[in-house]
Design an enzyme around this catalytic site. Sequence first.
Site, PDB file in Angstrom:
ATOM      1  N   HIS A   1       0.818  -1.214   0.000  1.00 58.02           N
ATOM      2  CA  HIS A   1       0.000   0.000   0.000  1.00 58.02           C
ATOM      3  C   HIS A   1       0.855   1.268   0.000  1.00 58.02           C
ATOM      4  CE1 HIS A   1       1.107   0.758   4.164  1.00 58.02           C
ATOM      5  NE2 HIS A   1       0.967  -0.550   4.356  1.00 58.02           N
TER       6      HIS A   1
ATOM      7  N   GLU B   1      -2.553  -7.019   6.974  1.00 58.89           N
ATOM      8  CA  GLU B   1      -1.239  -7.054   7.607  1.00 58.89           C
ATOM      9  C   GLU B   1      -1.228  -8.054   8.761  1.00 58.89           C
ATOM     10  OE1 GLU B   1       1.749  -7.158   7.421  1.00 58.89           O
ATOM     11  OE2 GLU B   1       2.440  -5.069   7.352  1.00 58.89           O
TER      12      GLU B   1
END
Length: 214
Positions: free
Chosen positions: A8, A82
């Site tokens: 990201h 994550e």
Amino acid sequence: MRLLLVRHGQTPSNVEFLLDTAVPGPGLTALGERQAAALPEALADEDIEALYVSTLVRTQLTAAPLAAARGLDPVVRDGIREIAAGDLEMLPGDSEQGLLYMKTVFAWAEGDTALRMPGGESGEEALGRYDAVVAEAARSGAGTVAMVSHGAAIRMWTAARAGNVDVAFAADRPLDNTGVVILEGSPADGWKALSWAGAVVAPAGEGGPTGRPV
């Protein structure tokens, strides 16, 4: 299948080197927004047929320009979020305790999947959820799939699953924001990494604790 694992764009927590892994998480910085806007051009040569994002807002914001440019509807999956920091959440990634995060992640990649992040998930759980989303993408029949995911998760999964990437390689090569790891293969036949951040060997860079070497 050709698999593009995209980290990201930059977040405020990346700037401060904090282990910020909780859902939904922060948005992007101004730089992160520019990084996201540059993705369509950066991936212009890729015939992306499916686009996946995690449940964290930062991946969805990063993917938005690419989705708009390609006319794709991003598929949201928790499995590629994550790695949860557990008791280490919001600690500096370069602190003594913070460094335990990446050491645990790479221990999983080396095969110690029973090990558990303090107050968080085990390697078996983290790899299992990531594997499940990759397997789903493979079953879709898409030739090229992009997944906007997270630094630690991408490095861990690639080191564990790509036959030509070991832990030493992944640990020495941080993945900057919007850096891309390109793999080819399948869940049945295994995976081979074709490139890491644009090259077989990428220079170390910055971008947050999960993008830094240990």
